[in-house]
Write an enzyme that holds these catalytic residues in place. Sequence first.
Site, mmCIF file in Angstrom:
data_model
loop_
_atom_site.group_PDB
_atom_site.id
_atom_site.type_symbol
_atom_site.label_atom_id
_atom_site.label_comp_id
_atom_site.label_asym_id
_atom_site.label_seq_id
_atom_site.Cartn_x
_atom_site.Cartn_y
_atom_site.Cartn_z
ATOM 1 N N GLY A 90 30.434 14.685 50.464
ATOM 2 C CA GLY A 90 29.956 14.117 51.705
ATOM 3 C C GLY A 90 29.063 12.925 51.460
ATOM 4 O O GLY A 90 29.516 11.804 51.252
ATOM 5 N N ARG A 91 27.765 13.149 51.437
ATOM 6 C CA ARG A 91 26.811 12.042 51.384
ATOM 7 C C ARG A 91 26.887 11.240 50.078
ATOM 8 O O ARG A 91 26.638 10.028 50.082
ATOM 9 C CB ARG A 91 25.399 12.570 51.608
ATOM 10 C CG ARG A 91 25.235 13.127 53.026
ATOM 11 C CD ARG A 91 23.810 13.501 53.359
ATOM 12 N NE ARG A 91 23.676 13.730 54.795
ATOM 13 C CZ ARG A 91 22.525 13.664 55.455
ATOM 14 N NH1 ARG A 91 21.407 13.375 54.806
ATOM 15 N NH2 ARG A 91 22.480 13.879 56.745
ATOM 16 N N TYR B 239 31.970 24.041 66.951
ATOM 17 C CA TYR B 239 32.838 23.407 67.947
ATOM 18 C C TYR B 239 33.811 24.408 68.560
ATOM 19 O O TYR B 239 33.704 25.611 68.332
ATOM 20 C CB TYR B 239 33.516 22.193 67.332
ATOM 21 C CG TYR B 239 32.492 21.169 66.865
ATOM 22 C CD1 TYR B 239 31.566 20.631 67.766
ATOM 23 C CD2 TYR B 239 32.409 20.777 65.534
ATOM 24 C CE1 TYR B 239 30.601 19.729 67.362
ATOM 25 C CE2 TYR B 239 31.445 19.866 65.113
ATOM 26 C CZ TYR B 239 30.539 19.344 66.033
ATOM 27 O OH TYR B 239 29.581 18.453 65.631
ATOM 28 N N ARG C 140 39.607 24.028 58.536
ATOM 29 C CA ARG C 140 38.228 24.170 58.063
ATOM 30 C C ARG C 140 37.525 25.284 58.827
ATOM 31 O O ARG C 140 37.623 25.358 60.060
ATOM 32 C CB ARG C 140 37.455 22.865 58.256
ATOM 33 C CG ARG C 140 36.083 22.886 57.583
ATOM 34 C CD ARG C 140 35.289 21.626 57.877
ATOM 35 N NE ARG C 140 34.603 21.160 56.694
ATOM 36 C CZ ARG C 140 33.504 20.407 56.724
ATOM 37 N NH1 ARG C 140 32.962 20.051 57.872
ATOM 38 N NH2 ARG C 140 32.934 20.008 55.593
ATOM 39 N N GLN D 121 41.054 14.729 60.722
ATOM 40 C CA GLN D 121 40.488 15.994 61.196
ATOM 41 C C GLN D 121 40.525 16.049 62.723
ATOM 42 O O GLN D 121 40.007 15.153 63.398
ATOM 43 C CB GLN D 121 39.039 16.160 60.728
ATOM 44 C CG GLN D 121 38.506 17.564 61.038
ATOM 45 C CD GLN D 121 37.010 17.688 60.832
ATOM 46 O OE1 GLN D 121 36.235 17.053 61.522
ATOM 47 N NE2 GLN D 121 36.608 18.539 59.889
#
Length: 358
Positions: A314-315, A181, A228, A100
């Site tokens: 993810g987690r 971002y 993304r 990424q």
Amino acid sequence: MNSSSLWQPFKLGRLKLPHRLALAPMTRNRANPDGTPGELAAEYYRQRAALGLLITEGTQPSEDGQGYLTTPGIYTPEHIAGWAKVADAVHEKGGHLFIQLMHVGRISHPDNTPHHRQPVAPSAISAEQDMFTTEGPKKTPVPRELSVAEIQDVIGEFRHAAASAIAAGADGVEIHAANGYLLHQFLAPNANQRTDSYGGSIENRARFVVEVTQAVAEEIGADRTGIRISPAFPLGGLDEGDAEAVRAQYRYLVGELAKLNLVYLHVHHLGDDELLAALREVWPTAVLVVRYGRERDGIDADIVTGLADLAPLGRYALANPDIVERLRTDAPLNDLDPSTLYTGGAHGYTDYPARTGV
């Protein structure tokens, strides 16, 4: 979880995936001071190779792109060599690696970058966020507005980073245009108050994202380029307006990106299913969807309804290196230890136990 929808194989560009799960990108702050992936990174990703498609943590394309301490880069020969070890480890276990590309823009502090310069952004507007530094939390400063010529330089940095990722043996890259971002900052009116061709209208605010994506796809191939987005996510102090404004911005943006025939669209989804359905309708290839708070029994929900092709984890994947096998056999899951997410070292990174060897 024995949902048949999760266990169907899928062709993603050049890749043949064994199922519909993937590893979501997650910052772990374990890189060496120079941005080279740390010695444990290859083991971390190798352990999770059964997920098929592994999307790495955000990786800066330049010195200006770094925001947080000990995040990796992909723009020097040393970075390439470090990521090559990761790619080799993943490939040896049958997985595929997308790096990424994340330029943080104004979500930075001079203390955390190699050159200690002022952050850059579409406009000179501070994010007013707390940034952890070696001296403790500090407010993100007012960034310097990029000139049009400098915008072209940043596009070149993304192009170079994409080429570097492929040189390292990665199977592709994901462009990070989400989560507050730099690329996301250009989309948000409260962060982008430019009056030139990169600000003002919906079309102008989308221009930078489209041009970055065009450059990367030209460099390494559209079938190795994903992107993304996170419509309406108020991360990093961004405000994209009301629901109709967000829908208008992203329908235009995704419509333009769809023309490039990228390998996938990755949506970090806040909950506007009407918008998600509209984006899915115009997108010609794979769609990946991540939702906050998704429970175990809902991992396959968007695949079942046709809104997504793949479900990045993810987690769950962070705390369970053998997450694929655990889900396939309905086995219990390890609990996540939040205190070790960004602390460095093996603890909470490569030492979560697997029920079987990985």
